[in-house]
Scaffold this motif. Structure first.
Motif, short mmCIF file in Angstrom:
data_model
loop_
_atom_site.label_atom_id
_atom_site.label_comp_id
_atom_site.label_asym_id
_atom_site.label_seq_id
_atom_site.Cartn_x
_atom_site.Cartn_y
_atom_site.Cartn_z
N PHE A 1 0.83 -1.21 0.00
CA PHE A 1 0.00 0.00 0.00
C PHE A 1 0.86 1.26 0.00
N LEU A 2 1.93 1.25 0.76
CA LEU A 2 2.79 2.43 0.90
C LEU A 2 3.66 2.69 -0.32
N THR A 3 3.95 1.66 -1.10
CA THR A 3 4.93 1.81 -2.18
C THR A 3 4.38 1.60 -3.58
N ASN A 4 3.28 0.89 -3.69
CA ASN A 4 2.77 0.54 -5.03
C ASN A 4 1.57 1.42 -5.40
N HIS A 5 1.83 2.59 -5.93
CA HIS A 5 0.77 3.51 -6.33
C HIS A 5 1.32 4.51 -7.35
N GLU A 6 0.40 5.18 -8.02
CA GLU A 6 0.79 6.19 -9.01
C GLU A 6 1.47 7.37 -8.33
N ASN A 7 2.50 7.91 -8.94
CA ASN A 7 3.26 9.01 -8.33
C ASN A 7 3.35 10.22 -9.25
N LYS A 8 3.30 11.37 -8.62
CA LYS A 8 3.43 12.64 -9.32
C LYS A 8 3.93 13.68 -8.33
N LEU A 9 4.80 14.57 -8.76
CA LEU A 9 5.31 15.60 -7.84
C LEU A 9 4.18 16.49 -7.34
N ALA A 10 4.24 16.82 -6.06
CA ALA A 10 3.25 17.74 -5.49
C ALA A 10 3.45 19.14 -6.07
N TYR A 11 2.42 19.96 -6.00
CA TYR A 11 2.57 21.35 -6.44
C TYR A 11 1.97 22.27 -5.37
N ILE A 12 2.47 23.47 -5.31
CA ILE A 12 2.02 24.44 -4.32
C ILE A 12 1.19 25.52 -5.01
N TYR A 13 0.12 25.91 -4.36
CA TYR A 13 -0.70 27.00 -4.87
C TYR A 13 -1.17 27.85 -3.69
N GLY A 14 -1.74 29.00 -3.97
CA GLY A 14 -2.17 29.89 -2.89
C GLY A 14 -3.65 30.18 -2.95
N LEU A 15 -4.30 30.18 -1.79
CA LEU A 15 -5.70 30.59 -1.69
C LEU A 15 -5.75 32.01 -1.13
N PRO A 16 -6.42 32.93 -1.82
CA PRO A 16 -6.47 34.31 -1.35
C PRO A 16 -7.28 34.45 -0.05
N LYS A 17 -6.66 35.00 0.97
CA LYS A 17 -7.32 35.19 2.27
C LYS A 17 -8.01 36.56 2.26
N ILE A 18 -9.11 36.64 1.50
CA ILE A 18 -9.77 37.93 1.34
C ILE A 18 -10.34 38.44 2.67
N HIS A 19 -10.61 37.52 3.61
CA HIS A 19 -11.15 37.94 4.90
C HIS A 19 -10.12 38.67 5.74
N LYS A 20 -8.84 38.63 5.32
CA LYS A 20 -7.78 39.33 6.05
C LYS A 20 -7.53 40.74 5.51
N SER A 21 -8.19 41.10 4.43
CA SER A 21 -7.99 42.43 3.83
C SER A 21 -8.80 43.48 4.60
N LYS A 22 -8.12 44.39 5.26
CA LYS A 22 -8.80 45.44 6.03
C LYS A 22 -9.59 46.36 5.10
N LYS A 23 -9.01 46.66 3.95
CA LYS A 23 -9.67 47.56 2.99
C LYS A 23 -10.98 46.94 2.49
N LEU A 24 -10.93 45.64 2.18
CA LEU A 24 -12.13 44.96 1.68
C LEU A 24 -13.21 44.91 2.75
N LYS A 25 -12.83 44.60 3.98
CA LYS A 25 -13.82 44.54 5.06
C LYS A 25 -14.47 45.90 5.29
N GLU A 26 -13.69 46.97 5.18
CA GLU A 26 -14.25 48.32 5.35
C GLU A 26 -15.25 48.63 4.24
N GLU A 27 -14.90 48.26 3.00
CA GLU A 27 -15.79 48.55 1.88
C GLU A 27 -17.08 47.72 1.98
N LEU A 28 -16.98 46.50 2.49
CA LEU A 28 -18.17 45.68 2.67
C LEU A 28 -19.09 46.28 3.73
#
Length: 545
Positions: free
Chosen positions: A132-159
């Motif tokens: 189970f640990l060794t016999n499976h399909e493999n592909k390099l991981a990739y990194i991406y970013g999720l925008p933390k719009i709830h952390k934007s002070k300007k956006l919260k003020e405009e809302l």
């Protein structure tokens, strides 16, 4: 059952071994044969996507100048200029203490490295576990970013000033909002994937022994005290970028502490030595790609890895147990330490506390939290009226009969950037799924909101949000009526039902233009597993491959 069967979800494309049970195989053949005779409905389901919508989707898909991401929290859709997105991600990856750009990293070499490591720990594993640990399909991981719009002070003020996120989309110049990103490492097929699943399985029993740990909203509601005599302060704390801030050596130190403190909670067949060995190997081999470059994570744990949540919880719990509590007792006495132990609640990077500032001020408490480790930084929000924790707004109100007694009430909390992007009623899904959405949302409100007047208001606010997603008025009315009739105490204390060990689950694709195969499958199963006059199954109890 083995750990990988009991605790690890089966990935797409997995094929079970052929069963040796003839009765089971006969039943399976009958099900497969019946599926080829499903009748096509005379009245076909129309597409739930209009031609204009399909054109818009394809246009966005072909547009190479933008990146489309779901907001980190709240469900809003964020369209970002590709250059702005790359600049933000490159800024994160430029932190040389956490990430290092690598050259000549070959997937085959990483796969072989994992196999060699698994070979080193074979004395702890069965042949099936090794496979189970060794016999499976493999592909390099990739990194991406999720925008933390709830952390934007300007956006919260405009809302606050009347702007709206309509249908999950907010129109604004992204760069002006100064929005941070949450880095996520997606590695569903990476060489470490299944080792991380094993690490999660090993850490989870230890994690469940943490006294101050909050598992979810319902657990918080159960543990939240209803009253406090005096004039306490409501405190909400947040850890800044918890996952990448955990020093590798601190992580090993913390897990070693818990293994030695709770040796009876280590899963049979494993021990402290192999747990630490697995964690060290994972720490040293987290690789990911971004924009054709390969990076290695040098410190911290990657968000997106299966073992990351219990690992992070155990590290913070170790700091609390071994540094926070002893230092508070040393400087303020046992009574203050007991007060903190009793009232501090933590859920990953979020925390809640009812703090009596006659014993310890909020500033002193924050300073103590930030003194636990130089890399892990806490921020704090305090109030004498209300603070949010998870999706609960905790409110403090005086007892009308005793002014010195403070009562704690709960309301549902939505971040200002929440898009209320609920499942659309016209989505292509079996009918029971959209039919249950209004009731489940209404039931959640009934569980969280402690006052009847508040509950009525929140349920009425839910109505237009559901109508906006195409839900019929009658279905919404029925859901709200049922939720109003529920008792909150019963909802909070309801025990969750778990899938029975002997229950066989069949997952099939949904085709709206064909008759539902479930009835036919159920009929075949009932014919196969007939009962004798004595009430015992004529075939074996478990027909499972």
């Amino acid at each position: 059952k083995q750990w990988y069967q009991r605790r690890v979800s089966i990935t797409a494309g997995w094929q079970p071994p052929i069963s040796k049970d003839k009765v089971f195989n006969t039943m399976l053949d009958n099900i497969i044969a019946s599926s080829s005779h499903l009748k096509e409905k005379t009245k076909k389901t129309k597409s739930n996507v209009s031609n204009n919508q399909r054109f818009a989707i394809n246009s966005l898909k072909r547009n190479k100048t933008i990146v489309i991401k779901t907001a980190d929290k709240g469900g809003a859709t964020v369209l970002i200029d590709k250059k702005d997105y790359h600049d933000a991600m490159n800024m994160i990856l430029s932190d040389t203490r956490t990430y290092r750009k690598e050259k000549d990293i070959k997937l085959d070499d990483l796969v072989m490295k994992v196999k060699m490591f698994v070979k080193e720990i074979t004395s702890y594993l069965s042949e099936k576990e090794i496979d189970f640990l060794t016999n499976h399909e493999n592909k390099l991981a990739y990194i991406y970013g999720l925008p933390k719009i709830h952390k934007s002070k300007k956006l919260k003020e405009e809302l606050k000033n009347g702007e709206k996120i309509e249908n999950g989309i907010f129109h604004h110049d992204f760069k002006e909002l100064n929005i941070p990103f949450r880095p996520i490492v997606s590695g569903t097929k990476c060489p470490l994937k299944r080792l991380c699943k094993l690490a999660k399985t090993l850490l989870r029993p230890l994690e469940l022994q943490i006294n101050h740990l909050i598992v979810d909203t319902f657990d918080f509601l159960k543990k939240l005290r209803t009253e406090y005599r005096g004039n306490p302060t409501l405190v909400a704390v947040d850890i800044v970028q918890l996952y990448p801030s955990i020093d590798n050596q601190l992580g090993i130190e913390a897990i070693t502490y818990w293994c030695r403190k709770l040796p009876d909670k280590i899963i049979n067949g494993f021990d402290e030595e192999v747990i630490i060995k697995i964690l060290k190997f994972i720490q040293e081999n987290v690789y990911m790609t971004f924009n054709d470059d390969t990076y290695k994570q040098m410190q911290g744990t990657a968000m997106g890895k299966d073992h990351a949540p219990p690992y992070a919880n155990l590290v913070i719990a170790y700091l609390v147990m071994e540094r926070l509590y002893p230092n508070i007792e040393k400087d303020y006495g046992k009574e203050v330490k007991s007060h903190v132990e009793e009232n501090l609640k933590l859920y990953l990077d979020d925390g809640f506390m009812i703090l009596d500032e006659t014993k310890l001020t909020a500033e002193e408490f924050l300073a103590r939290l930030n003194s636990m480790d130089t890399r892990i930084k806490f921020t704090m929000e305090t109030s004498k009226e209300e603070v949010p924790f998870l999706d609960v707004m905790v409110k403090m109100v005086p007892n009308i009969h005793d002014g010195s007694l403070k009562m704690f009430e709960c309301d549902i909390y939505h971040k200002p950037t929440d898009a209320f992007n609920y499942f659309n009623f016209e989505s292509c899904a079996p009918g029971h799924i959209p039919r249950n959405v209004p009731y489940n949302l209404a039931r959640r409100i009934a569980t969280i909101v402690s006052k009847i007047t508040w509950r009525k208001k929140r349920l009425e606010q839910l109505r237009p949000r559901l109508k906006n997603k195409g839900y019929p008025e009658r279905l919404i009315d029925d859901a709200i009526a049922k939720a109003m009739a529920l008792k909150r105490e019963d909802l909070i204390n309801t025990k969750r039902t778990r899938i029975k060990e002997k229950q066989l689950t069949l997952v099939i694709d949904y085709y709206p233009n064909y008759e539902d195969p479930a009835t036919k499958i159920r009929e075949i199963c009932n014919q196969t597993f007939t009962m004798t006059d004595k009430g015992k199954a004529t075939d074996s109890k478990n027909h499972r491959s």
